[in-house]
Motif scaffolding. Structure first.
Motif, PDB file in Angstrom:
ATOM      1  N   UNK A 185       0.841  -1.193   0.000  1.00  0.00           N
ATOM      2  CA  UNK A 185       0.000   0.000   0.000  1.00  0.00           C
ATOM      3  C   UNK A 185       0.876   1.244   0.000  1.00  0.00           C
ATOM      4  N   UNK A 186       0.493   2.219  -0.801  1.00  0.00           N
ATOM      5  CA  UNK A 186       1.219   3.483  -0.891  1.00  0.00           C
ATOM      6  C   UNK A 186       0.369   4.576  -0.242  1.00  0.00           C
ATOM      7  N   UNK A 187       0.941   5.243   0.761  1.00  0.00           N
ATOM      8  CA  UNK A 187       0.244   6.304   1.470  1.00  0.00           C
ATOM      9  C   UNK A 187       1.083   7.574   1.399  1.00  0.00           C
ATOM     10  N   UNK A 188       0.484   8.643   0.907  1.00  0.00           N
ATOM     11  CA  UNK A 188       1.165   9.934   0.855  1.00  0.00           C
ATOM     12  C   UNK A 188       0.619  10.859   1.935  1.00  0.00           C
ATOM     13  N   UNK A 189       1.525  11.534   2.635  1.00  0.00           N
ATOM     14  CA  UNK A 189       1.166  12.535   3.626  1.00  0.00           C
ATOM     15  C   UNK A 189       1.530  13.893   3.039  1.00  0.00           C
ATOM     16  N   UNK A 190       0.561  14.800   2.918  1.00  0.00           N
ATOM     17  CA  UNK A 190       0.865  16.068   2.270  1.00  0.00           C
ATOM     18  C   UNK A 190      -0.115  17.157   2.621  1.00  0.00           C
ATOM     19  N   UNK A 191      -0.180  18.158   1.736  1.00  0.00           N
ATOM     20  CA  UNK A 191      -1.043  19.303   1.929  1.00  0.00           C
ATOM     21  C   UNK A 191      -0.485  20.519   1.221  1.00  0.00           C
ATOM     22  N   UNK A 192      -1.066  21.670   1.482  1.00  0.00           N
ATOM     23  CA  UNK A 192      -0.618  22.899   0.827  1.00  0.00           C
ATOM     24  C   UNK A 192      -0.273  24.004   1.820  1.00  0.00           C
ATOM     25  N   UNK A 193      -0.032  23.626   3.051  1.00  0.00           N
ATOM     26  CA  UNK A 193       0.329  24.607   4.065  1.00  0.00           C
ATOM     27  C   UNK A 193       1.480  24.069   4.893  1.00  0.00           C
ATOM     28  N   UNK A 194       2.568  24.827   4.998  1.00  0.00           N
ATOM     29  CA  UNK A 194       3.713  24.392   5.770  1.00  0.00           C
ATOM     30  C   UNK A 194       3.461  24.485   7.267  1.00  0.00           C
ATOM     31  N   UNK A 195       4.255  23.762   8.039  1.00  0.00           N
ATOM     32  CA  UNK A 195       4.193  23.857   9.483  1.00  0.00           C
ATOM     33  C   UNK A 195       3.037  23.157  10.149  1.00  0.00           C
ATOM     34  N   UNK A 196       2.412  22.203   9.454  1.00  0.00           N
ATOM     35  CA  UNK A 196       1.276  21.494  10.051  1.00  0.00           C
ATOM     36  C   UNK A 196       1.685  20.154  10.671  1.00  0.00           C
ATOM     37  N   UNK A 197       2.954  19.810  10.585  1.00  0.00           N
ATOM     38  CA  UNK A 197       3.423  18.571  11.206  1.00  0.00           C
ATOM     39  C   UNK A 197       3.262  17.339  10.352  1.00  0.00           C
ATOM     40  N   UNK A 198       3.339  17.508   9.040  1.00  0.00           N
ATOM     41  CA  UNK A 198       3.177  16.361   8.140  1.00  0.00           C
ATOM     42  C   UNK A 198       4.270  15.315   8.340  1.00  0.00           C
ATOM     43  N   UNK A 199       5.501  15.771   8.494  1.00  0.00           N
ATOM     44  CA  UNK A 199       6.596  14.818   8.670  1.00  0.00           C
ATOM     45  C   UNK A 199       6.453  14.059   9.980  1.00  0.00           C
ATOM     46  N   UNK A 200       5.958  14.722  11.011  1.00  0.00           N
ATOM     47  CA  UNK A 200       5.708  14.028  12.278  1.00  0.00           C
ATOM     48  C   UNK A 200       4.715  12.895  12.083  1.00  0.00           C
ATOM     49  N   UNK A 201       3.622  13.169  11.376  1.00  0.00           N
ATOM     50  CA  UNK A 201       2.625  12.130  11.112  1.00  0.00           C
ATOM     51  C   UNK A 201       3.234  11.015  10.266  1.00  0.00           C
ATOM     52  N   UNK A 202       3.996  11.382   9.235  1.00  0.00           N
ATOM     53  CA  UNK A 202       4.596  10.385   8.345  1.00  0.00           C
ATOM     54  C   UNK A 202       5.562   9.478   9.093  1.00  0.00           C
ATOM     55  N   UNK A 203       6.424  10.068   9.901  1.00  0.00           N
ATOM     56  CA  UNK A 203       7.423   9.256  10.600  1.00  0.00           C
ATOM     57  C   UNK A 203       6.798   8.428  11.719  1.00  0.00           C
ATOM     58  N   UNK A 204       5.798   8.981  12.396  1.00  0.00           N
ATOM     59  CA  UNK A 204       5.084   8.176  13.400  1.00  0.00           C
ATOM     60  C   UNK A 204       4.423   6.967  12.739  1.00  0.00           C
ATOM     61  N   UNK A 205       3.849   7.172  11.564  1.00  0.00           N
ATOM     62  CA  UNK A 205       3.211   6.078  10.829  1.00  0.00           C
ATOM     63  C   UNK A 205       4.233   5.026  10.426  1.00  0.00           C
TER      64      UNK A 205
END
Length: 212
Positions: A1-21
């Motif tokens: 399964x391929x899951x992308x974590x993203x968005x269009x606003x910086x500073x929302x903690x996307x990398x935190x969610x990605x690495x926790x996952x």
């Protein structure tokens, strides 16, 4: 399964969610690939810190950008149980390619007006990027929320209005535990002292995402 974590606003903690996952999945015995598609390279920095702290990461990390995503990611699909792509916080060629390849796309928002105003832009990006990807499912969540008050609920209500992006009802509160853990390349489950509230919040989100 391929899951992308993203968005269009910086500073929302996307990398935190990605690495926790990624750490959560690898702790369950899955073979996991973390793809850092963000020019800032924060996910790679996390993995480097993790290797320094623990001696190994428990998963594989690579950096891919733009069109190389479309050529390289399919090669890994049969090798890894999960491929997690950290796509960054703005509309980019890399994020569009990631969306076109993904089974699930999670958009991370903060409960504030400036972040929530990007919902329409994200929907447009999805519509343009997902052509031919009929199996894509899109979700949103709230990260760095407030410990109490009406802002989280109001933001959740706004996100639920999207007909293209399904809101996952799990709010990750802004907690020092996430910052401290991430700075050492650890998940909140590995950080000491334990923060049980932070641990439960991230598990709730991950389980909702995987079961959706």
């Amino acid at each position: 399964m391929i899951i992308t974590i993203g968005g269009q606003k910086g500073g929302t903690g996307k990398t935190t969610i990605a690495t926790e996952l990624v750490v959560y999945l690898s702790s369950k015995g899955h073979n996991v690939l973390l793809i850092d598609a963000d020019d800032q390279g924060t996910a790679t920095d996390f993995s480097d810190s993790r290797a320094d702290s623990l001696g190994e990461t428990g998963y594989t990390t690579i950096q891919l950008r733009e069109k190389t995503l479309s050529t390289e990611v399919p090669k890994f699909s049969g090798i890894y149980d999960y491929i997690i792509i950290d796509a960054g916080g703005f509309d980019s060629i890399s994020q569009r390619y990631a969306i076109s390849l993904s089974d699930k796309y999670l958009v991370v928002f903060k409960p504030e007006s400036f972040a929530l105003w990007t919902t329409g832009q994200v929907e447009e990006m999805i519509s343009l990027s997902a052509t031919g990807n009929s199996h894509l499912k899109c979700y949103s969540c709230l990260n760095m929320g407030w410990p109490s008050g009406q802002d989280n609920e109001d933001s959740a209500t706004l996100l639920q209005e999207s007909s293209l992006i399904e809101f996952l009802p799990a709010v990750i509160v802004r907690r020092k535990a996430f910052t401290d853990a991430g700075g050492s390349g650890l998940s909140v489950h590995e950080r000491k002292p334990k923060d049980e509230k932070a641990q439960q919040e991230i598990v709730n989100l991950i389980e909702l995402l995987l079961e959706a």
